[in-house]
Design a protein around this motif. Structure first.
Motif, PDB file in Angstrom:
ATOM      1  N   ALA A  97       0.815  -1.218   0.000  1.00  0.00           N
ATOM      2  CA  ALA A  97       0.000   0.000   0.000  1.00  0.00           C
ATOM      3  C   ALA A  97       0.846   1.264   0.000  1.00  0.00           C
ATOM      4  O   ALA A  97       0.391   2.321  -0.457  1.00  0.00           O
ATOM      5  CB  ALA A  97      -0.930  -0.002   1.208  1.00  0.00           C
ATOM      6  N   SER A  98       2.080   1.190   0.481  1.00  0.00           N
ATOM      7  CA  SER A  98       2.950   2.366   0.516  1.00  0.00           C
ATOM      8  C   SER A  98       3.617   2.631  -0.829  1.00  0.00           C
ATOM      9  O   SER A  98       4.347   3.621  -0.980  1.00  0.00           O
ATOM     10  CB  SER A  98       4.021   2.201   1.602  1.00  0.00           C
ATOM     11  OG  SER A  98       4.852   1.089   1.324  1.00  0.00           O
ATOM     12  N   HIS A  99       3.370   1.755  -1.811  1.00  0.00           N
ATOM     13  CA  HIS A  99       3.924   1.950  -3.153  1.00  0.00           C
ATOM     14  C   HIS A  99       2.864   2.491  -4.119  1.00  0.00           C
ATOM     15  O   HIS A  99       3.017   2.409  -5.335  1.00  0.00           O
ATOM     16  CB  HIS A  99       4.482   0.632  -3.695  1.00  0.00           C
ATOM     17  CG  HIS A  99       5.625   0.107  -2.889  1.00  0.00           C
ATOM     18  ND1 HIS A  99       6.210  -1.118  -3.141  1.00  0.00           N
ATOM     19  CD2 HIS A  99       6.298   0.623  -1.824  1.00  0.00           C
ATOM     20  CE1 HIS A  99       7.185  -1.328  -2.266  1.00  0.00           C
ATOM     21  NE2 HIS A  99       7.251  -0.280  -1.464  1.00  0.00           N
ATOM     22  N   VAL A 100       1.800   3.031  -3.548  1.00  0.00           N
ATOM     23  CA  VAL A 100       0.663   3.523  -4.320  1.00  0.00           C
ATOM     24  C   VAL A 100       0.528   5.028  -4.108  1.00  0.00           C
ATOM     25  O   VAL A 100       0.728   5.528  -3.000  1.00  0.00           O
ATOM     26  CB  VAL A 100      -0.635   2.810  -3.872  1.00  0.00           C
ATOM     27  CG1 VAL A 100      -1.859   3.399  -4.558  1.00  0.00           C
ATOM     28  CG2 VAL A 100      -0.532   1.315  -4.162  1.00  0.00           C
ATOM     29  N   LEU A 101       0.195   5.732  -5.180  1.00  0.00           N
ATOM     30  CA  LEU A 101      -0.046   7.168  -5.121  1.00  0.00           C
ATOM     31  C   LEU A 101      -1.421   7.476  -5.708  1.00  0.00           C
ATOM     32  O   LEU A 101      -1.883   6.756  -6.607  1.00  0.00           O
ATOM     33  CB  LEU A 101       1.013   7.929  -5.924  1.00  0.00           C
ATOM     34  CG  LEU A 101       2.431   7.958  -5.345  1.00  0.00           C
ATOM     35  CD1 LEU A 101       3.415   8.461  -6.389  1.00  0.00           C
ATOM     36  CD2 LEU A 101       2.482   8.835  -4.099  1.00  0.00           C
ATOM     37  N   PRO A 102      -2.065   8.525  -5.267  1.00  0.00           N
ATOM     38  CA  PRO A 102      -3.347   8.898  -5.877  1.00  0.00           C
ATOM     39  C   PRO A 102      -3.125   9.404  -7.295  1.00  0.00           C
ATOM     40  O   PRO A 102      -2.068   9.966  -7.609  1.00  0.00           O
ATOM     41  CB  PRO A 102      -3.853  10.017  -4.961  1.00  0.00           C
ATOM     42  CG  PRO A 102      -2.608  10.607  -4.377  1.00  0.00           C
ATOM     43  CD  PRO A 102      -1.647   9.469  -4.202  1.00  0.00           C
ATOM     44  N   VAL A 103      -4.112   9.207  -8.153  1.00  0.00           N
ATOM     45  CA  VAL A 103      -4.041   9.815  -9.482  1.00  0.00           C
ATOM     46  C   VAL A 103      -4.081  11.330  -9.285  1.00  0.00           C
ATOM     47  O   VAL A 103      -4.986  11.849  -8.637  1.00  0.00           O
ATOM     48  CB  VAL A 103      -5.211   9.345 -10.367  1.00  0.00           C
ATOM     49  CG1 VAL A 103      -5.234  10.115 -11.693  1.00  0.00           C
ATOM     50  CG2 VAL A 103      -5.103   7.848 -10.637  1.00  0.00           C
ATOM     51  N   PRO A 104      -3.096  12.052  -9.820  1.00  0.00           N
ATOM     52  CA  PRO A 104      -3.062  13.504  -9.584  1.00  0.00           C
ATOM     53  C   PRO A 104      -4.288  14.214 -10.142  1.00  0.00           C
ATOM     54  O   PRO A 104      -4.918  13.762 -11.106  1.00  0.00           O
ATOM     55  CB  PRO A 104      -1.797  13.950 -10.341  1.00  0.00           C
ATOM     56  CG  PRO A 104      -0.966  12.725 -10.468  1.00  0.00           C
ATOM     57  CD  PRO A 104      -1.933  11.593 -10.594  1.00  0.00           C
ATOM     58  N   GLU A 105      -4.601  15.338  -9.554  1.00  0.00           N
ATOM     59  CA  GLU A 105      -5.718  16.160  -9.998  1.00  0.00           C
ATOM     60  C   GLU A 105      -5.547  16.526 -11.472  1.00  0.00           C
ATOM     61  O   GLU A 105      -4.473  16.942 -11.911  1.00  0.00           O
ATOM     62  CB  GLU A 105      -5.782  17.423  -9.146  1.00  0.00           C
ATOM     63  CG  GLU A 105      -6.916  18.362  -9.488  1.00  0.00           C
ATOM     64  CD  GLU A 105      -6.877  19.621  -8.641  1.00  0.00           C
ATOM     65  OE1 GLU A 105      -7.599  20.570  -8.998  1.00  0.00           O
ATOM     66  OE2 GLU A 105      -6.129  19.656  -7.645  1.00  0.00           O
ATOM     67  N   LEU A 265      10.653   6.750  -1.069  1.00  0.00           N
ATOM     68  CA  LEU A 265      10.740   7.506  -2.313  1.00  0.00           C
ATOM     69  C   LEU A 265       9.369   8.011  -2.739  1.00  0.00           C
ATOM     70  O   LEU A 265       9.199   9.191  -3.101  1.00  0.00           O
ATOM     71  CB  LEU A 265      11.351   6.628  -3.404  1.00  0.00           C
ATOM     72  CG  LEU A 265      11.378   7.197  -4.823  1.00  0.00           C
ATOM     73  CD1 LEU A 265      12.141   8.519  -4.877  1.00  0.00           C
ATOM     74  CD2 LEU A 265      12.003   6.179  -5.783  1.00  0.00           C
ATOM     75  N   LEU A 266       8.360   7.146  -2.683  1.00  0.00           N
ATOM     76  CA  LEU A 266       7.025   7.566  -3.093  1.00  0.00           C
ATOM     77  C   LEU A 266       6.424   8.581  -2.121  1.00  0.00           C
ATOM     78  O   LEU A 266       5.678   9.479  -2.535  1.00  0.00           O
ATOM     79  CB  LEU A 266       6.108   6.355  -3.264  1.00  0.00           C
ATOM     80  CG  LEU A 266       6.045   5.844  -4.718  1.00  0.00           C
ATOM     81  CD1 LEU A 266       7.385   5.299  -5.168  1.00  0.00           C
ATOM     82  CD2 LEU A 266       4.966   4.802  -4.898  1.00  0.00           C
ATOM     83  N   ALA A 267       6.764   8.467  -0.855  1.00  0.00           N
ATOM     84  CA  ALA A 267       6.302   9.471   0.108  1.00  0.00           C
ATOM     85  C   ALA A 267       6.903  10.835  -0.231  1.00  0.00           C
ATOM     86  O   ALA A 267       6.231  11.871  -0.105  1.00  0.00           O
ATOM     87  CB  ALA A 267       6.685   9.056   1.526  1.00  0.00           C
ATOM     88  N   ASP A 268       8.144  10.844  -0.668  1.00  0.00           N
ATOM     89  CA  ASP A 268       8.794  12.084  -1.080  1.00  0.00           C
ATOM     90  C   ASP A 268       8.130  12.652  -2.332  1.00  0.00           C
ATOM     91  O   ASP A 268       7.912  13.866  -2.443  1.00  0.00           O
ATOM     92  CB  ASP A 268      10.279  11.811  -1.340  1.00  0.00           C
ATOM     93  CG  ASP A 268      11.165  12.962  -0.903  1.00  0.00           C
ATOM     94  OD1 ASP A 268      10.806  13.670   0.046  1.00  0.00           O
ATOM     95  OD2 ASP A 268      12.233  13.157  -1.527  1.00  0.00           O
ATOM     96  N   LEU A 269       7.788  11.773  -3.271  1.00  0.00           N
ATOM     97  CA  LEU A 269       7.068  12.213  -4.472  1.00  0.00           C
ATOM     98  C   LEU A 269       5.717  12.825  -4.102  1.00  0.00           C
ATOM     99  O   LEU A 269       5.320  13.865  -4.643  1.00  0.00           O
ATOM    100  CB  LEU A 269       6.848  11.045  -5.429  1.00  0.00           C
ATOM    101  CG  LEU A 269       8.022  10.541  -6.265  1.00  0.00           C
ATOM    102  CD1 LEU A 269       7.572   9.378  -7.136  1.00  0.00           C
ATOM    103  CD2 LEU A 269       8.598  11.644  -7.135  1.00  0.00           C
ATOM    104  N   ALA A 270       5.003  12.160  -3.202  1.00  0.00           N
ATOM    105  CA  ALA A 270       3.688  12.653  -2.796  1.00  0.00           C
ATOM    106  C   ALA A 270       3.785  14.046  -2.191  1.00  0.00           C
ATOM    107  O   ALA A 270       2.907  14.894  -2.401  1.00  0.00           O
ATOM    108  CB  ALA A 270       3.057  11.687  -1.793  1.00  0.00           C
ATOM    109  N   GLN A 271       4.851  14.311  -1.470  1.00  0.00           N
ATOM    110  CA  GLN A 271       5.008  15.603  -0.805  1.00  0.00           C
ATOM    111  C   GLN A 271       5.497  16.691  -1.752  1.00  0.00           C
ATOM    112  O   GLN A 271       4.977  17.825  -1.730  1.00  0.00           O
ATOM    113  CB  GLN A 271       5.988  15.467   0.366  1.00  0.00           C
ATOM    114  CG  GLN A 271       6.224  16.781   1.107  1.00  0.00           C
ATOM    115  CD  GLN A 271       7.189  16.623   2.262  1.00  0.00           C
ATOM    116  OE1 GLN A 271       7.624  15.519   2.604  1.00  0.00           O
ATOM    117  NE2 GLN A 271       7.568  17.740   2.876  1.00  0.00           N
TER     118      GLN A 271
END
Length: 320
Positions: A97-105, A265-271
């Motif tokens: 689940a931590s390797h998933v990102l929301p589809v951007p707006e 890495l994905l948490a950094d991308l999300a931020q």
């Protein structure tokens, strides 16, 4: 479920058991999967998946969450995209689940399939490993590629002038349209890049073929990040030049990193990165979407090295 695999150099849709969704994981009903050079290599038997990863092709996908394991904050029905070690070119995939990102707006599910791998790669290598600072100059080899397209936009967004090497005048114009300052064509002499040097960071998927040039183009304390071997794996280096300029040569891969590394890495991308899509400062660079039945044509297009941006394979048109 149906899953696309490389079998003796050919593509084959196979029936595979649906993976179990365990604690901390989510199941994604796949809408589309991005194509990457790693898929070409895996199909040819030259790049096997890491131990424990799916044999199914696909290092990124988009879709809708259909099941949530215990311990995850995601909800069934969420529109997401995901970075994968494999398995994206299938009707469904189970992922941490931590390797998933929301589809951007403002981004469609089909476009979102083209985001995770290239933005993760560009962010990791330019901003995390190379430590790119505002104002520093960047050279991107293969600048019109998926990673290059993402890297140009990130450089523009974070205040880093960048130049590219590309295969044609059309692709150079494409890169300049994204924000590159200029560049040079592979079919001609890359010596014209000296006019823009020295560079603080070079992002290089070519390898040996550009090794000598990279050393000459880098500034003192420059960072050369090698992420591929399209131009060979063996080169002679002028170590005196490397030493005298205090150059850092960094070898980098992403697919075989551990789960926690990818989660961070994905948490950094999300931020830092994902909000820029909603602001219109980043845009998916999707050249073409292929239907699942046209997978062979999609791989031929990718292998041509004539793609500007990304290609995706649409797995479930009803989600598009």
């Amino acid at each position: 479920m149906k899953a696309l695999q490389g079998v003796e150099g050919q593509l084959e849709w196979r029936a595979e058991p649906s993976p179990v969704c365990d604690v901390g994981q989510v199941r994604i009903r796949v809408a589309a999967a991005g194509l990457n050079r790693a898929d070409l290599l895996q199909r040819s038997g030259l790049y096997p998946p890491p131990p424990g990863a799916s044999q199914t092709l696909g290092l990124e996908c988009s879709g809708v969450i259909s099941e949530v394991g215990a311990g995850s904050a995601w909800q069934v029905g969420d529109r997401v995209c995901s970075l994968l070690a494999g398995g994206g070119m299938a009707e469904e995939v189970v992922v941490d689940a931590s390797h998933v990102l929301p589809v951007p707006e403002g981004v469609s599910l089909i476009e979102a399939a083209a985001l995770p791998e290239v933005y993760a790669t560009a962010w990791l290598n330019l901003f995390q490993l190379a430590g790119l600072k505002p104002g520093e100059k960047v050279l991107l080899h293969a600048g019109a590629s998926g990673v290059g397209s993402a890297a140009i936009q990130l450089c523009k967004a974070f205040g880093n002038p960048c130049w590219v090497s590309v295969g044609s005048a059309e692709r150079l114009a494409y890169c300049e349209g994204l924000g590159a300052q200029g560049g040079a064509l592979r079919g001609e002499s890359l010596d014209s890049l000296r006019d823009f040097a020295p560079f603080d960071v070079i992002l290089d998927p070519v390898g040996a073929g550009y090794a000598e040039l990279n050393l000459q183009l880098l500034a003192r304390d420059g960072r050369w990040v090698n992420i591929g071997l399209m131009g060979g794996s063996k080169a002679q280096l002028d170590m005196a030049l490397l030493l005298g300029k205090r150059i850092q040569l960094i070898g980098s891969t992403l697919r075989n990193r551990d789960d926690q590394f990818k989660a961070d890495l994905l948490a950094d991308l999300a931020q830092h990165v994902w909000p820029l899509f909603g602001e219109g400062r980043l845009k998916p660079q999707l050249e073409q979407a292929f239907a699942a039945k046209d997978a062979d044509a999609a791989f031929v297009a990718l292998a041509s090295n004539q793609v500007s941006g990304k290609l995706v394979l649409v797995i479930d048109e009803s989600l598009a």
